[in-house]
Design a protein around this motif. Structure first.
Motif, PDB file in Angstrom:
ATOM      1  N   LYS A 246      -1.800  -4.785 -39.817  1.00  0.00           N
ATOM      2  CA  LYS A 246      -1.975  -5.317 -38.675  1.00  0.00           C
ATOM      3  C   LYS A 246      -1.179  -6.823 -38.747  1.00  0.00           C
ATOM      4  O   LYS A 246      -0.648  -7.096 -37.475  1.00  0.00           O
ATOM      5  N   GLU A 247      -1.330  -7.469 -39.576  1.00  0.00           N
ATOM      6  CA  GLU A 247      -0.773  -9.020 -39.522  1.00  0.00           C
ATOM      7  C   GLU A 247       0.802  -8.545 -39.580  1.00  0.00           C
ATOM      8  O   GLU A 247       1.443  -9.361 -38.867  1.00  0.00           O
ATOM      9  N   ILE A 248       1.573  -7.640 -40.168  1.00  0.00           N
ATOM     10  CA  ILE A 248       2.802  -7.418 -40.167  1.00  0.00           C
ATOM     11  C   ILE A 248       3.283  -7.168 -38.669  1.00  0.00           C
ATOM     12  O   ILE A 248       4.603  -7.852 -38.276  1.00  0.00           O
ATOM     13  N   LYS A 249       2.559  -6.352 -38.143  1.00  0.00           N
ATOM     14  CA  LYS A 249       2.702  -5.810 -36.732  1.00  0.00           C
ATOM     15  C   LYS A 249       2.911  -7.211 -35.765  1.00  0.00           C
ATOM     16  O   LYS A 249       3.595  -7.451 -34.870  1.00  0.00           O
ATOM     17  N   SER A 250       1.583  -8.064 -36.024  1.00  0.00           N
ATOM     18  CA  SER A 250       1.498  -9.192 -35.129  1.00  0.00           C
ATOM     19  C   SER A 250       2.651 -10.157 -35.258  1.00  0.00           C
ATOM     20  O   SER A 250       3.108 -10.688 -34.300  1.00  0.00           O
ATOM     21  N   ILE A 251       3.068 -10.478 -36.593  1.00  0.00           N
ATOM     22  CA  ILE A 251       3.749 -11.716 -36.926  1.00  0.00           C
ATOM     23  C   ILE A 251       5.189 -11.144 -36.317  1.00  0.00           C
ATOM     24  O   ILE A 251       6.145 -11.825 -35.915  1.00  0.00           O
ATOM     25  N   THR A 252       5.604  -9.858 -36.705  1.00  0.00           N
ATOM     26  CA  THR A 252       7.065  -9.247 -36.160  1.00  0.00           C
ATOM     27  C   THR A 252       7.046  -9.336 -34.679  1.00  0.00           C
ATOM     28  O   THR A 252       8.068  -9.633 -34.445  1.00  0.00           O
ATOM     29  N   LYS A 257      10.002 -11.606 -30.460  1.00  0.00           N
ATOM     30  CA  LYS A 257       9.719 -12.372 -29.112  1.00  0.00           C
ATOM     31  C   LYS A 257      10.411 -13.701 -28.978  1.00  0.00           C
ATOM     32  O   LYS A 257      11.240 -14.138 -27.786  1.00  0.00           O
ATOM     33  N   GLU A 258      10.227 -14.439 -30.055  1.00  0.00           N
ATOM     34  CA  GLU A 258      10.935 -15.804 -29.895  1.00  0.00           C
ATOM     35  C   GLU A 258      12.292 -15.567 -30.076  1.00  0.00           C
ATOM     36  O   GLU A 258      13.232 -16.248 -29.314  1.00  0.00           O
ATOM     37  N   MET A 259      13.061 -14.702 -30.859  1.00  0.00           N
ATOM     38  CA  MET A 259      14.350 -14.508 -30.916  1.00  0.00           C
ATOM     39  C   MET A 259      14.868 -14.082 -29.456  1.00  0.00           C
ATOM     40  O   MET A 259      15.983 -14.439 -29.059  1.00  0.00           O
ATOM     41  N   ASP A 260      14.226 -13.160 -28.907  1.00  0.00           N
ATOM     42  CA  ASP A 260      14.746 -12.433 -27.695  1.00  0.00           C
ATOM     43  C   ASP A 260      14.668 -13.520 -26.386  1.00  0.00           C
ATOM     44  O   ASP A 260      15.459 -13.810 -25.650  1.00  0.00           O
ATOM     45  N   ASN A 267      11.369 -16.834 -20.724  1.00  0.00           N
ATOM     46  CA  ASN A 267      10.107 -16.320 -21.279  1.00  0.00           C
ATOM     47  C   ASN A 267       9.689 -14.902 -21.254  1.00  0.00           C
ATOM     48  O   ASN A 267       9.792 -14.419 -20.038  1.00  0.00           O
ATOM     49  N   PHE A 268       9.124 -14.227 -21.962  1.00  0.00           N
ATOM     50  CA  PHE A 268       8.423 -12.928 -21.609  1.00  0.00           C
ATOM     51  C   PHE A 268       6.944 -12.942 -22.053  1.00  0.00           C
ATOM     52  O   PHE A 268       6.511 -13.855 -22.553  1.00  0.00           O
ATOM     53  N   ASP A 269       6.182 -12.159 -21.148  1.00  0.00           N
ATOM     54  CA  ASP A 269       4.880 -12.151 -21.250  1.00  0.00           C
ATOM     55  C   ASP A 269       4.084 -11.697 -22.281  1.00  0.00           C
ATOM     56  O   ASP A 269       5.069 -11.072 -23.235  1.00  0.00           O
ATOM     57  N   GLU A 270       2.757 -11.621 -22.404  1.00  0.00           N
ATOM     58  CA  GLU A 270       2.300 -11.157 -23.679  1.00  0.00           C
ATOM     59  C   GLU A 270       2.460  -9.765 -23.803  1.00  0.00           C
ATOM     60  O   GLU A 270       2.265  -9.018 -25.049  1.00  0.00           O
ATOM     61  N   SER A 271       2.679  -8.820 -22.779  1.00  0.00           N
ATOM     62  CA  SER A 271       2.822  -7.449 -23.141  1.00  0.00           C
ATOM     63  C   SER A 271       4.253  -6.935 -23.231  1.00  0.00           C
ATOM     64  O   SER A 271       4.830  -5.787 -23.302  1.00  0.00           O
TER      65      SER A 271
END
Length: 274
Positions: A246-252, A257-260, A267-271
């Motif tokens: 779960k942590e791996i997925k969240s951090i990835t 998102k930061e890179m994109d 900015n991209f939204d939470e979804s």
């Protein structure tokens, strides 16, 4: 009258064309705690101190064939550094000009080719972090501005390899004009259709790259994002083995998102990754 870029152009007086390369790189990192974040910022400040940045810019100076007139450097509190180098030009040998006009990646800093005038090289660094998400981003802005025969693009190969960035944005512009011996204005004195021509294939293969060029204005823009993603390369002080799935997925998701957002400039939204 069409200029012949394959041979040395006979000019009336000095070459007044100003060629400016702006090179921006970003390094992304994820830290689990405030202590790790502070350690990362300290690491970046040490790796890219004013002293080390001065050496990098000195190497750039040698690559483009410049003679250093003055160096100003400063480390900042709480973080970041700046260096400015003024350089000047001497007589340029014809063989050196021929080598520099080739539309190929520049050398690494073993050979001094020529000297520049009315020119400068600067770097500024910007370590920063998200207040809540654990994301840290290090940015370095480098400008190489030359007036004369030589293009600062010849330093690009070395700059790319010096920083090994996750994201790079590059802008190149030729401004002003010079005159040939007949008085005819020349608004550019070398062939170019993309900044990518000056990046080696083995580097280009590592990045997704987008060009936005305005040929009629002699403006060229290229941005790059690293293709391969290994989360271990973005974790500071620990590895994926220390995380659950779960942590791996969240951090990835946060790192990508930061890179994109940096690559696409929005900015991209939470979804975004859901």
């Amino acid at each position: 009258m069409k200029a012949n870029f394959d041979n040395k152009i006979k000019l009336y007086g000095f070459n007044n064309l100003t060629k400016t390369l702006s090179f921006n790189m970003y390094d992304i990192c994820y830290t689990k705690s405030a202590k790790d974040r502070e350690a990362y910022i300290s690491y970046i400040d040490e790796q890219y101190s004013a002293e080390r940045l001065t050496q990098i810019l000195t190497n750039v100076t040698e690559i483009i064939g410049a003679h250093i007139l003055n160096i100003a450097k400063q480390d900042y509190d709480p973080q970041g550094a700046s260096v400015t180098i003024l350089v000047c030009e001497n007589e340029i040998e014809e063989t050196s000009i021929d080598a520099l006009k080739k539309d190929t990646p520049g050398p690494l800093p073993e050979i001094v080719l020529a000297h520049l005038d009315k020119s400068h090289i600067t770097v500024h660094t910007y370590p920063e972090y998200h207040p809540d998400e654990g994301i840290c981003t290090f940015r370095a802005d480098i400008d190489v501005s030359t007036c004369g025969e030589i293009s600062p693009l010849k330093a690009l190969n070395y700059l790319v390899q010096s920083f090994e960035a996750d994201i790079m944005t590059m802008d190149y512009r030729v401004r002003g004009f010079t005159r040939d011996i007949t008085g005819h204005k020349l608004f550019i004195d070398h062939k170019i259709n993309s900044i990518q021509n000056y990046i080696p294939d083995n580097i280009k293969n590592n990045y997704n790259m987008i060009d936005v060029n305005v040929y009629q204005e002699n403006i060229f823009h290229t941005k790059c994002k690293l293709k391969q993603f290994d989360l271990d390369n973005y974790l500071f002080g620990y590895t994926k083995k220390d995380l659950d799935s779960k942590e791996i997925k969240s951090i990835t998701d946060k790192v990508k998102k930061e890179m994109d957002e940096i690559f696409y400039g929005k900015n991209f939204d939470e979804s975004y990754y859901k």
